[in-house]
Design a protein around this motif. Structure first.
Motif, PDB file in Angstrom:
ATOM      1  N   ALA A   1     -43.254  58.995  -4.435  1.00  0.00           N
ATOM      2  CA  ALA A   1     -41.943  59.542  -4.097  1.00  0.00           C
ATOM      3  C   ALA A   1     -42.088  60.756  -3.184  1.00  0.00           C
ATOM      4  O   ALA A   1     -41.320  60.931  -2.231  1.00  0.00           O
ATOM      5  N   ALA A   2     -43.081  61.604  -3.476  1.00  0.00           N
ATOM      6  CA  ALA A   2     -43.323  62.781  -2.641  1.00  0.00           C
ATOM      7  C   ALA A   2     -43.690  62.373  -1.220  1.00  0.00           C
ATOM      8  O   ALA A   2     -43.263  63.004  -0.251  1.00  0.00           O
ATOM      9  N   GLN A   3     -44.466  61.304  -1.101  1.00  0.00           N
ATOM     10  CA  GLN A   3     -44.813  60.800   0.231  1.00  0.00           C
ATOM     11  C   GLN A   3     -43.573  60.302   0.960  1.00  0.00           C
ATOM     12  O   GLN A   3     -43.426  60.508   2.169  1.00  0.00           O
ATOM     13  N   ARG A   4     -42.677  59.649   0.234  1.00  0.00           N
ATOM     14  CA  ARG A   4     -41.421  59.187   0.840  1.00  0.00           C
ATOM     15  C   ARG A   4     -40.574  60.365   1.311  1.00  0.00           C
ATOM     16  O   ARG A   4     -39.944  60.314   2.367  1.00  0.00           O
ATOM     17  N   LEU A   5     -40.552  61.426   0.525  1.00  0.00           N
ATOM     18  CA  LEU A   5     -39.805  62.616   0.911  1.00  0.00           C
ATOM     19  C   LEU A   5     -40.386  63.230   2.182  1.00  0.00           C
ATOM     20  O   LEU A   5     -39.647  63.674   3.070  1.00  0.00           O
ATOM     21  N   ALA A   6     -41.699  63.266   2.268  1.00  0.00           N
ATOM     22  CA  ALA A   6     -42.343  63.781   3.473  1.00  0.00           C
ATOM     23  C   ALA A   6     -42.008  62.900   4.677  1.00  0.00           C
ATOM     24  O   ALA A   6     -41.783  63.401   5.785  1.00  0.00           O
ATOM     25  N   THR A   7     -41.949  61.592   4.454  1.00  0.00           N
ATOM     26  CA  THR A   7     -41.584  60.663   5.529  1.00  0.00           C
ATOM     27  C   THR A   7     -40.160  60.923   5.999  1.00  0.00           C
ATOM     28  O   THR A   7     -39.869  60.905   7.208  1.00  0.00           O
ATOM     29  N   GLN A   8     -39.253  61.187   5.049  1.00  0.00           N
ATOM     30  CA  GLN A   8     -37.871  61.475   5.418  1.00  0.00           C
ATOM     31  C   GLN A   8     -37.775  62.741   6.256  1.00  0.00           C
ATOM     32  O   GLN A   8     -37.053  62.781   7.262  1.00  0.00           O
ATOM     33  N   ALA A   9     -38.490  63.775   5.846  1.00  0.00           N
ATOM     34  CA  ALA A   9     -38.483  65.022   6.610  1.00  0.00           C
ATOM     35  C   ALA A   9     -39.021  64.788   8.013  1.00  0.00           C
ATOM     36  O   ALA A   9     -38.489  65.320   8.998  1.00  0.00           O
ATOM     37  N   SER A  10     -40.076  63.983   8.107  1.00  0.00           N
ATOM     38  CA  SER A  10     -40.658  63.680   9.410  1.00  0.00           C
ATOM     39  C   SER A  10     -39.681  62.891  10.281  1.00  0.00           C
ATOM     40  O   SER A  10     -39.549  63.153  11.487  1.00  0.00           O
ATOM     41  N   LEU A  11     -38.983  61.929   9.677  1.00  0.00           N
ATOM     42  CA  LEU A  11     -37.993  61.147  10.422  1.00  0.00           C
ATOM     43  C   LEU A  11     -36.870  62.024  10.954  1.00  0.00           C
ATOM     44  O   LEU A  11     -36.437  61.876  12.108  1.00  0.00           O
TER      45      LEU A  11
ATOM     46  N   GLN B   1     -28.955  78.374  16.402  1.00  0.00           N
ATOM     47  CA  GLN B   1     -28.798  78.483  14.952  1.00  0.00           C
ATOM     48  C   GLN B   1     -27.756  77.493  14.429  1.00  0.00           C
ATOM     49  O   GLN B   1     -26.938  77.828  13.581  1.00  0.00           O
ATOM     50  N   ASN B   2     -27.779  76.279  14.965  1.00  0.00           N
ATOM     51  CA  ASN B   2     -26.816  75.272  14.515  1.00  0.00           C
ATOM     52  C   ASN B   2     -27.255  74.670  13.185  1.00  0.00           C
ATOM     53  O   ASN B   2     -28.399  74.834  12.748  1.00  0.00           O
ATOM     54  N   SER B   3     -26.347  73.976  12.535  1.00  0.00           N
ATOM     55  CA  SER B   3     -26.590  73.482  11.178  1.00  0.00           C
ATOM     56  C   SER B   3     -27.773  72.520  11.115  1.00  0.00           C
ATOM     57  O   SER B   3     -28.567  72.552  10.164  1.00  0.00           O
ATOM     58  N   VAL B   4     -27.910  71.661  12.111  1.00  0.00           N
ATOM     59  CA  VAL B   4     -29.004  70.694  12.096  1.00  0.00           C
ATOM     60  C   VAL B   4     -30.341  71.406  12.277  1.00  0.00           C
ATOM     61  O   VAL B   4     -31.308  71.128  11.554  1.00  0.00           O
ATOM     62  N   ALA B   5     -30.415  72.317  13.232  1.00  0.00           N
ATOM     63  CA  ALA B   5     -31.655  73.061  13.476  1.00  0.00           C
ATOM     64  C   ALA B   5     -32.069  73.847  12.240  1.00  0.00           C
ATOM     65  O   ALA B   5     -33.262  73.931  11.911  1.00  0.00           O
ATOM     66  N   LEU B   6     -31.111  74.415  11.525  1.00  0.00           N
ATOM     67  CA  LEU B   6     -31.426  75.193  10.329  1.00  0.00           C
ATOM     68  C   LEU B   6     -31.987  74.295   9.227  1.00  0.00           C
ATOM     69  O   LEU B   6     -32.919  74.681   8.510  1.00  0.00           O
ATOM     70  N   VAL B   7     -31.427  73.106   9.079  1.00  0.00           N
ATOM     71  CA  VAL B   7     -31.944  72.165   8.080  1.00  0.00           C
ATOM     72  C   VAL B   7     -33.366  71.745   8.430  1.00  0.00           C
ATOM     73  O   VAL B   7     -34.251  71.705   7.573  1.00  0.00           O
ATOM     74  N   LEU B   8     -33.612  71.447   9.706  1.00  0.00           N
ATOM     75  CA  LEU B   8     -34.943  71.034  10.125  1.00  0.00           C
ATOM     76  C   LEU B   8     -35.953  72.158   9.913  1.00  0.00           C
ATOM     77  O   LEU B   8     -37.087  71.910   9.474  1.00  0.00           O
ATOM     78  N   ALA B   9     -35.542  73.388  10.214  1.00  0.00           N
ATOM     79  CA  ALA B   9     -36.441  74.531  10.006  1.00  0.00           C
ATOM     80  C   ALA B   9     -36.751  74.709   8.526  1.00  0.00           C
ATOM     81  O   ALA B   9     -37.893  75.007   8.146  1.00  0.00           O
ATOM     82  N   ASP B  10     -35.746  74.522   7.685  1.00  0.00           N
ATOM     83  CA  ASP B  10     -35.957  74.648   6.242  1.00  0.00           C
ATOM     84  C   ASP B  10     -36.907  73.565   5.735  1.00  0.00           C
ATOM     85  O   ASP B  10     -37.775  73.832   4.895  1.00  0.00           O
ATOM     86  N   LEU B  11     -36.776  72.357   6.238  1.00  0.00           N
ATOM     87  CA  LEU B  11     -37.661  71.272   5.832  1.00  0.00           C
ATOM     88  C   LEU B  11     -39.094  71.570   6.242  1.00  0.00           C
ATOM     89  O   LEU B  11     -40.040  71.318   5.480  1.00  0.00           O
ATOM     90  N   ARG B  12     -39.269  72.108   7.423  1.00  0.00           N
ATOM     91  CA  ARG B  12     -40.628  72.431   7.869  1.00  0.00           C
ATOM     92  C   ARG B  12     -41.241  73.544   7.024  1.00  0.00           C
ATOM     93  O   ARG B  12     -42.418  73.506   6.686  1.00  0.00           O
ATOM     94  N   SER B  13     -40.426  74.529   6.682  1.00  0.00           N
ATOM     95  CA  SER B  13     -40.946  75.657   5.912  1.00  0.00           C
ATOM     96  C   SER B  13     -41.326  75.273   4.490  1.00  0.00           C
ATOM     97  O   SER B  13     -42.148  75.919   3.854  1.00  0.00           O
ATOM     98  N   HIS B  14     -40.707  74.190   3.971  1.00  0.00           N
ATOM     99  CA  HIS B  14     -40.998  73.746   2.613  1.00  0.00           C
ATOM    100  C   HIS B  14     -41.814  72.462   2.601  1.00  0.00           C
ATOM    101  O   HIS B  14     -41.884  71.777   1.581  1.00  0.00           O
ATOM    102  N   ALA B  15     -42.461  72.151   3.737  1.00  0.00           N
ATOM    103  CA  ALA B  15     -43.183  70.878   3.838  1.00  0.00           C
ATOM    104  C   ALA B  15     -44.273  70.765   2.774  1.00  0.00           C
ATOM    105  O   ALA B  15     -44.502  69.692   2.219  1.00  0.00           O
ATOM    106  N   ASN B  16     -44.937  71.869   2.449  1.00  0.00           N
ATOM    107  CA  ASN B  16     -46.021  71.820   1.472  1.00  0.00           C
ATOM    108  C   ASN B  16     -45.522  71.646   0.034  1.00  0.00           C
ATOM    109  O   ASN B  16     -46.312  71.371  -0.871  1.00  0.00           O
ATOM    110  N   GLU B  17     -44.221  71.818  -0.161  1.00  0.00           N
ATOM    111  CA  GLU B  17     -43.678  71.680  -1.513  1.00  0.00           C
ATOM    112  C   GLU B  17     -43.312  70.240  -1.825  1.00  0.00           C
ATOM    113  O   GLU B  17     -43.007  69.910  -2.952  1.00  0.00           O
ATOM    114  N   ILE B  18     -43.309  69.407  -0.819  1.00  0.00           N
ATOM    115  CA  ILE B  18     -42.918  68.016  -1.037  1.00  0.00           C
ATOM    116  C   ILE B  18     -44.108  67.225  -1.559  1.00  0.00           C
ATOM    117  O   ILE B  18     -45.172  67.313  -1.022  1.00  0.00           O
TER     118      ILE B  18
END
Length: 382
Positions: A178-188, A365-382
């Motif tokens: 599941a964690a790998q799938r989450l990482a795949t989603q963030a990458s997509l 600082q648009n909503s999509v860019a902020l979400v993508l930045a947050d996903l990158r910053s928490h990539a190691n937590e997935i």
């Protein structure tokens, strides 16, 4: 006859004497029942601890010795011996019992460690899945992820079920998947929507908006700007914003429109070609845009030539700004949709030929860019 009787009597007397002697001196069975039961109890504990899964080699050795000793126990069940005689079978049973107790202790620690690891991994994966779902929902980008969210959810349910059944190794494996799938989603998401965080792209969008606002100021008339990331429509009059409404997009609106039926909302410079009032549209009121324009056609032909769009797909059309009737059809087209009262107000304040500029975002600082930045910053937590 007297001799036979005498011999038989002597035998009975000898046996009686032997029994009496055993009673007086403590003669014992070769196999003490408590020794057998102690090993059997350890075996049950090892089964409960899933020794065959956690330590298969060690458990196999234990069970092999146990089977051998049980066979000896059955063979010598009725045998008795003097208490001072050495008892190899009892010693073997007690040795196996001690060995089993040590194994139980080690496996209990290992199992608890595995349980803790499975619990922590499952909780982390569930938390990240919920967080990702919230972020994806906030920018309306679930479709970008395809079946990944569904498959991730099924894996997490499976991991939770395994955990509740005490199958911690299987739970851990499902959580890892599941964690790998989450990482795949963030990458997509980063792959498909990364242009919302691209400075060059944002700079072009900002330039497009500036030119549209300048046109409104120069011609002292109306112009419309739509930001897909912010789900926002802004009406300018004489270069000044006079209203700002939240909007909805197509079911795949966050993406760039590429072909008919993709549900995406196009980006570019357009104009209102037709105003359709009540009775002339199924969408309450509608402002029809000149999609596809020359730039849309050029991009479409290039994507088809390079194989990014199948030959069976057309470029599509009928992109509008409209009210809320027939929302299902509106979503499939990739239009921009307002609530009816807002649509009525806008409809009365724009004319045919009004420029409409649709961009991905208005700033970095648009909503999509902020979400993508947050996903990158928490990539190691997935």
């Amino acid at each position: 006859m007297a001799t036979g009787f005498h011999t038989s009597g002597l035998l009975r007397s000898s046996m009686a004497a032997l029994v009496l002697s055993c009673l007086l001196t403590g003669c014992v069975k070769t196999v003490p029942e408590e020794a057998v039961q102690a090993v059997a109890s350890v075996d049950r504990d090892l089964v409960r601890l899933r020794a065959s899964e956690i330590a298969p080699d060690e458990y196999a050795r234990f069970t092999q010795q146990w089977m051998i000793l049980k066979a000896r126990v059955e063979a010598e069940d009725d045998t008795i011996q003097w208490p001072w005689e050495p008892n190899d079978l009892e010693s073997a049973l007690r040795g196996l019992h001690e060995e089993g107790l040590q194994a139980v202790s080690r496996l209990a620690e290992q199992r608890e460690s595995l349980r803790h690891a499975a619990e922590q991994q499952l909780l982390r994966a569930e938390d990240r899945a919920r967080a990702l779902a919230r972020k994806v929902g906030a920018i309306d980008s679930r479709l970008v992820l395809g079946r990944n969210p569904v498959e991730t959810e099924l894996l997490l349910k499976q991991a939770r079920s395994f955990y509740q059944q005490g199958e911690y190794a299987h739970s851990l494996a499902a959580s890892d998947q599941a964690a790998q799938r989450l990482a795949t989603q963030a990458s997509l998401l980063n792959s498909e929507l990364g242009h919302y965080a691209n400075r060059e792209r944002i700079a072009r969008w900002q330039q497009m908006v500036k030119e549209t606002v300048d046109w409104s100021r120069t011609h002292r008339t109306s112009a419309i700007v739509v930001s897909k990331a912010d789900r926002r429509l802004i009406l300018y009059r004489n270069g000044q914003p006079v209203l700002s409404y939240s909007v909805r997009l197509g079911f795949n609106g966050i993406r760039e429109k590429r072909y008919q039926g993709d549900g995406a909302t196009p980006e570019g410079r357009y104009r209102v070609t037709t105003k359709r009032g009540q009775g002339h549209t199924q969408f309450f009121r509608a402002l029809v845009l000149d999609y596809p324009n020359a730039e849309d056609r050029r991009r479409f032909l290039l994507d088809r030539k390079t194989g990014h769009i199948p030959d069976s797909r057309g470029i599509g059309g009928q992109i509008e700004i409209h009210g809320t009737q027939n929302e299902l059809m509106a979503a499939s087209l990739g239009c921009v949709m307002l609530e009816n009262p807002q649509m009525a107000w806008l409809f009365n304040r724009v004319d045919k030929g009004t420029p409409v500029t649709i961009v991905g975002a208005l700033d970095e600082q648009n909503s999509v860019a902020l979400v993508l930045a947050d996903l990158r910053s928490h990539a190691n937590e997935i």
